[in-house]
Structure formats: structure tokens, C-alpha cells
Design an enzyme around this catalytic site. Structure first.
Site, PDB file in Angstrom:
ATOM      1  N   GLU A   1       0.871  -1.167   0.000  1.00 46.73           N
ATOM      2  CA  GLU A   1       0.000   0.000   0.000  1.00 46.73           C
ATOM      3  C   GLU A   1       0.907   1.216   0.000  1.00 46.73           C
ATOM      4  O   GLU A   1       1.573   1.520   0.989  1.00 46.73           O
ATOM      5  CB  GLU A   1      -0.925   0.044   1.220  1.00 46.73           C
ATOM      6  CG  GLU A   1      -1.996   1.117   1.053  1.00 46.73           C
ATOM      7  CD  GLU A   1      -2.485   1.702   2.353  1.00 46.73           C
ATOM      8  OE1 GLU A   1      -2.629   2.939   2.422  1.00 46.73           O
ATOM      9  OE2 GLU A   1      -2.703   0.921   3.297  1.00 46.73           O
TER      10      GLU A   1
ATOM     11  N   CYS B   1      -2.471   8.617   2.733  1.00 50.21           N
ATOM     12  CA  CYS B   1      -2.269   8.157   1.359  1.00 50.21           C
ATOM     13  C   CYS B   1      -3.520   8.359   0.516  1.00 50.21           C
ATOM     14  O   CYS B   1      -3.442   8.479  -0.704  1.00 50.21           O
ATOM     15  CB  CYS B   1      -1.839   6.696   1.349  1.00 50.21           C
ATOM     16  SG  CYS B   1      -2.888   5.620   2.326  1.00 50.21           S
TER      17      CYS B   1
END
Length: 469
Positions: free
Chosen positions: A236, A270
Site C-alpha cells: 500500500e 495516502c
């Protein structure tokens, strides 16, 4: 012995130290995890669930203490730090609730021929290394921690040096809850030692959350040609998440929600909204509402209840964010939030960065192409859905995207062509544990959360039997 020191972004003081293991101690920890996993995998699933539930009950008792600790280590306003504990529990409880169903054998009884029996077992992969980022250390680690343990794996938590405490806290509580020694360990490692952990032949699965640069590093160290085995790697990585505000939505509603998605945690997420494309017919009222909302933020010491925006993680990060903004302005962008609004605290050289809305931006500017990871959002005017879609996809990243509209048919038409792991309609910056968390392009690969998340930490074993006699 080498020592790792955590510097708080609030005042620049040391708030935690951890001793790093020697390489021999690192290897011993992996061997311990390898050995412990063999026994843990034989523990009945009901007993595993019971231990994890005890752990979660203990966590509830410490959540206020952990929230304060989180604020000290990474600077999130204490007003919001408790939200991470709530998110941790929500994700953990959900993954526990689906564990038995997701981990049971897949029976093929109805299609079996006489004299044959076939089924598919779900078996643990072995030792799982979970390498976490600092921006949401509890919620990031829990994504894979709970399914990995419930599936019968052992786990090594490698936290960010900026937030060492969450991994230690969780490991300690798991032991108190009855988890056997060695099944979950926290290791504080240097970058070079992280390479050794990833490449270790007895580490079977790696989950990494962090930068694209270090994602490639993890991928390289996990390669079969280097390790002598093929191991699964879940990544990720970064994001430059877009929002598209269509002409049929309420600009005030969209602006307030997008501000929350773009500036929460000082934009250090993010999946934060970093670029917004607004239909020309509502562009002016949207920008006006966004600037009004951003200007109302209270950039202050995050230990106070009045603070709604804290520092970014380091002086280096602050400088990188300011550099993007100043460069964009030199190229023709316009800053909409007055400089003097936050001048009393957002001083050059500090970790406190003034939130900003930039207009007159375009895709030749780094602020619209590179991950900013700070409290800055660029806003562009578009003529139609086609132009918005082209700009949304004009990025090396693909974590989340959002469309703000009251026209569900228009959303459905755009949906298949949006290059993102998660697509929202009229919301953003949220992880639903029932949905797969995944990215495309340089935002990573693999899945955490949801029922599919269990597939990452298990392997299928097919069983085909013939009854003789």
C-alpha cells in the site's frame, strides 16, 4: 547496541527511544516466529477468536492513553487521536466477525461423484512481516494483523521509527490476552535490517505500507531470485487522490466534505484528496466555500483541544510541502488562503505548515502530479465529465477517487473508467472494513480488509480423495 530515537514534530523533542536488535537477534526472532507458528496453527479457530477478542477488550481499556501517546509521537490533534482507536476497533471487530466463515473449508459435496470427496482447505502462509507507516499506525497494522493471527500465522510487526509505541502496545496486550510467546513480536529495525527481514527465507508474507520508493525496495528484496522462494507481497503505497465536483451537486456540501478529506491529519494520508476538478458552472462558489472552510481551521499545538490541525511529521516534510507550493506560485498558481492567516505559527523552518488552496494550477506543476502529503489542495476548472475523467486518470497513482454528484446514472457511467482501487460517490477518505482496500498503478497491489483480505494470509490446499473398497 544501536538506538533509534523518535523526535516529536510538536516541539522537536525526543519522546521515545528503542534499541535495535543485532542481525543475529533479528534472525533469532524470525526463527522464534517460525517455531511458534507451527503450534499456533493447531489451536482451534474458536480459541484463536477468543484470544483476539480478549485483546480487543484490553485495547478498549487503554485507548485514551494510546491516543495521547499517538499525539506526542506524530502530532495529530488530540481532538482527533481517539478517532484512530475507534477505527482500529471497527476494523478489528469486523475482521473477527467474518473469520470463521472465511477460513472454513470450501466444500464441493454437491458436485462430488460417488466414491470421491473433494474440498479446499485454507491454510496459514506461515510467518507474516507487517511493515507499517507512521501516519495511521494502529489502523494500518490492524488491517493485516487480525486476519493473519486468526488464520493461524505468526506475525512480526515492524513499525515506523516515528511511531514505535503502537506495535509494542499491541504485542504486549496480545500476550496479556493469552497469545503464546513468539506468535506476535514487535521489532524496531533499521532500513537495512528491514531488507533482511523481507528477504528472510522463513518470512512467507510481507505487507508494506509506505512510500513508492520503499515499496520498490521491498519488492526487490522479496524477489524469488534473491530469496530462493516466491513470497506474497502486499503493497500500500502513495496516492494523489482526485475529486470531481459535477455541476449538479451542492458546492457547499462538496467543499466542506472535501476539506475534511484533504486536510485531516494535515493532509498526511495516502488517500487524502490532493487535487480537485470542478465543473465550470459551480467553480467559483465551490472555491469560495473551500477557502472559507480551510481558513477556519485552527493550526495549533495538537495537545490542546482547540487544535484542529497539527504539525506535519518533520521539518524536511514541511520544507518539501512549502517547496511545492512556492514552485507552483512561481509558475502561475494563485494561493487563496492569505499568508498572514496562520503566520503566527506556520513559520519558515518549523513543522507547522499553513493549509492552502491553490487555483490556476495545471498538470505541468508538481503540486498536481507528485504526492504532496501535506495540507495543500489544488483546484482546476473543467468543462465536462470527459475532461474531468482524463485529468483524474492523468496520474501515476490510483488509490481512491471521488465523484460529487446527485446524478447516480452519471456516476455509474464514469465508474468503470476511473483508475482507482476505491471510488466514492459523495464522500472521501474513508476505509470501510467490509470493502477491499487496494490500489492500482504506483499506489500498490494486493488487498487488505474485507473477506478478500483473508486470501492474502492463507494459501489454498486442494484435497481430492477416492474411496477404495
Amino acid at each position: 547496541m544501536a538506538v533509534q530515537t523518535t523526535i516529536s514534530p510538536i516541539e522537536g523533542s525526543a519522546v521515545a527511544t528503542r534499541e535495535l536488535p543485532t542481525n543475529e537477534q533479528l534472525n533469532a526472532a524470525v526463527e522464534k516466529a517460525w517455531s511458534a507458528q507451527k503450534s499456533w496453527a493447531k489451536v482451534p479457530i474458536d480459541e484463536r477468536i477468543s484470544i483476539v477478542n480478549k485483546f480487543l477488550d484490553l485495547f478498549e481499556q487503554h485507548k485514551d492513553e494510546y491516543a495521547k501517546q499517538l499525539t506526542e509521537e506524530m502530532g495529530r490533534p488530540i481532538k482527533f487521536a481517539a478517532g484512530e482507536m475507534k477505527g482500529f476497533m471497527e476494523r478489528a471487530r469486523f475482521m473477527v466477525s467474518i473469520a470463521k466463515d472465511r477460513l472454513k473449508d470450501v466444500s464441493l459435496v454437491e458436485s462430488d461423484k460417488e466414491g470421491f470427496k473433494r474440498w479446499i482447505r485454507r491454510e496459514p502462509v506461515g510467518v507474516c512481516a507487517l511493515i507499517s507507516a507512521w501516519n495511521f499506525p494502529y489502523m494500518i497494522q490492524v488491517n493485516a494483523l487480525i486476519p493473519a493471527l486468526l488464520a493461524g500465522n505468526s506475525v512480526i510487526l515492524k513499525p515506523s521509527p516515528q511511531t514505535p509505541s503502537p506495535a509494542d502496545n499491541m504485542t504486549s496486550l496480545l500476550l496479556q490476552a493469552g497469545l503464546p510467546e513468539g506468535v506476535c513480536q514487535a521489532l524496531h529495525l533499521s532500513l537495512e535490517q528491514m531488507d533482511l527481514l523481507v528477504a528472510h527465507r522463513k518470512v512467507n508474507f510481507v505487507s508494506f505500507t509506505g512510500s513508492v520508493k520503499n515499496g520498490y525496495r521491498v519488492e526487490e528484496n522479496a524477489r524469488g531470485s534473491k530469496t530462493g522462494m516466491f513470497k506474497n507481497v502486499n503493497l500500500e503505497l502513495g496516492g494523489k487522490d482526485p475529486a470531481y465536483v459535477r455541476e449538479d451537486c451542492d458546492p457547499k456540501f462538496a467543499a466542506e466534505e472535501i476539506a475534511d478529506g484533504g486536510y485531516f491529519n494535515s493532509g498526511q494520508s495516502c488517500c487524502a484528496v490532493e487535487r480537485v476538478y470542478v465543473h465550470e458552472s459551480i467553480y467559483e462558489p465551490f472555491v469560495e466555500e473551500l477557502v472559507k472552510t480551510v481558513s477556519s481551521l485552527n493550526l495549533a499545538d495538537p495537545r490542546t483541544q482547540e487544535s484542529t490541525l497539527g504539525p506535519v511529521i518533520s521539518k524536511a516534510s514541511a520544507e518539501a510541502i512549502r517547496s511545492q507550493v512556492s514552485e507552483a506560485i512561481s509558475q502561475g498558481a494563485k494561493a487563496m488562503v492569505p499568508e498572514d492567516k496562520f503566520a503566527n505559527i506556520a513559520k519558515e523552518g518549523s513543522t507547522y505548515v499553513a493549509p492552502q488552496v491553490l487555483v490556476n494550477v495545471n498538470h505541468s506543476m508538481r503540486v498536481m502530479k507528485d504526492e504532496t502529503f501535506g495540507p495543500v489542495v489544488g483546484v482546476m476548472k473543467v468543462k465536462n465529465d470527459e475532461e474531468a475523467l482524463e485529468l483524474m486518470n492523468d496520474s501515476p497513482y490510483g488509490l481512491t477517487a471521488s465523484v460529487w454528484t446527485n446524478d447516480k446514472a452519471a456516476f455509474d457511467k464514469l465508474l468503470p473508467d476511473i483508475e482507482a482501487g476505491t471510488v466514492f460517490m459523495n464522500r472521501c477518505d474513508y476505509l470501510d472494513p467490509a470493502l477491499a482496500w487496494t490500489g492500482v498503478k504506483e499506489s500498490g497491489r494486493g488487498v487488505s480488509l474485507s473477506a478478500i483480505g483473508y486470501d492474502q494470509v492463507t494459501r489454498a490446499k486442494s484435497v481430492h480423495t477416492k474411496i477404495v473398497g
